[in-house]
Design an enzyme around this catalytic site. Structure first.
Site, short mmCIF file in Angstrom:
data_model
loop_
_atom_site.label_atom_id
_atom_site.label_comp_id
_atom_site.label_asym_id
_atom_site.label_seq_id
_atom_site.Cartn_x
_atom_site.Cartn_y
_atom_site.Cartn_z
N GLN A 66 0.83 -1.21 0.00
CA GLN A 66 0.00 0.00 0.00
C GLN A 66 0.86 1.25 0.00
O GLN A 66 0.67 2.16 0.81
CB GLN A 66 -0.97 0.01 1.19
N HIS A 67 1.83 1.30 -0.91
CA HIS A 67 2.66 2.49 -1.06
C HIS A 67 3.34 2.45 -2.42
O HIS A 67 3.29 1.46 -3.14
CB HIS A 67 3.71 2.58 0.06
N ALA A 68 3.97 3.55 -2.75
CA ALA A 68 4.83 3.65 -3.93
C ALA A 68 6.20 4.16 -3.49
O ALA A 68 6.36 4.64 -2.37
CB ALA A 68 4.21 4.60 -4.96
#
Length: 314
Positions: A224-226
């Site tokens: 749930q991130h970049a």
């Protein structure tokens, strides 16, 4: 444009946007703020400290209590139950009610229950009857009690018909530009099986770090991130899991269920890993040492960064 209030409806608020319709037996208290072109159906009750954005649909039998925030283009199905106090007692009130946010474009199915203080992310979809106990990521599709993620909205899915792990050794382009799916040779005999890849011939960077994810409870979601700069290469060495990749416009779910399968994720791709089998071991190679400032953990911030400086994709 004007506001329509059914003769059997009661609207005490003067902060109602043009084109909004309030139907029979609905009751809107004076402090509520409602945007333009909303549809407030029969038997809806809206308390004072409530903010509703533009083009929101609230179906019959819904109560919006103090602290609820609905952003633009939200859909709330019939008899959805919002709550605002985790420990309610008769005639005992908290100093401040928990704020519950439903972000833009999200949909909530009939009879779902939303616990106080959660955030339902943009474009998420809550299934009918779900009980939402924790924050919901943007674009996630959730069902059950307690609700868990089962899919992502508008995602393309790999199938054996489009990708056969035992026959198509090589690299294929993902529907999300820049992301590639790699199948390495798988050699086996009576002594066991072996798969092999080479840096940087088959893996597009020389790693400076690796980490492994394992013993993940099956309902939990990782990622749930970049990353702004870091490249990643993911292999599920044991068991299976799914990798969701998202460039802000397109998203695809890739199932890693063999140790000769891998996913390459360039910078500025939103990544989620979920649907872990109980025995899953996910190995991740990273192009850079750990840097907390390289992470983008908020999906809206991710979209804003993409709009400001779109990455070049092959």
């Amino acid at each position: 444009m004007s506001v329509f209030v059914h003769p059997q409806g009661l609207c005490e608020s003067e902060t109602i946007g043009d084109g909004t319709r309030i139907w029979a037996f609905a009751h809107v208290l004076p402090g509520a703020r409602i945007g333009r072109d909303c549809n407030i159906c029969d038997h809806v009750f809206i308390e004072n400290d409530v903010v509703v954005g533009d083009r929101v649909t609230i179906k019959c039998g819904v109560q919006l209590w103090d602290g609820v925030r609905l952003e633009d283009d939200v859909f709330v199905g019939p008899n959805v139950t919002f709550t605002n106090d985790p420990f309610p007692r008769s005639k005992i009130y908290p100093e401040r009610f928990a704020q519950t946010v439903v972000a833009r474009g999200a949909s909530i199915g009939a009879n779902a229950t939303i616990l106080p203080g959660v955030r339902i992310g943009a474009n998420a979809m809550v299934g009918a009857g779900a009980v939402v106990t924790r924050d919901v990521p943007a674009n996630a599709v959730i069902v059950g009690n307690p609700a868990t993620i089962v899919n992502y909205a508008n995602a393309v899915h790999d199938t054996p018909a489009t990708f056969n792990t035992t026959q198509q050794v090589g690299v294929r382009e993902c529907s999300v530009p820049g992301v590639t799916v790699h199948t390495f040779p798988l050699v086996g005999d009576m002594r066991g099986k072996l798969t092999v890849g080479e840096f940087t011939d088959q893996v597009p960077f020389v790693p400076k770090r690796f980490f492994m994810v394992f013993d993940v409870p099956g309902r939990n979601v990782r990622g749930q991130h970049a990353h702004k700069v870091c490249h990643q290469f993911l292999i599920c060495t044991h068991g299976s899991c799914s990798v969701m990749v998202d460039d802000g416009t397109r998203r695809e779910e890739i199932r890693l269920d063999s140790p000769n399968l891998a996913v390459y994720m360039p910078p500025m791709i939103w990544g989620v890993q979920y649907k872990y089998s109980p025995d899953a071991v996910l190995l991740v190679f990273a192009s850079d040492p750990y840097d907390a400032n390289d992470y983008v953990r908020d999906y809206d911030e991710f979209l804003a960064l993409l709009a400001k400086d779109p990455p070049a994709r092959p």
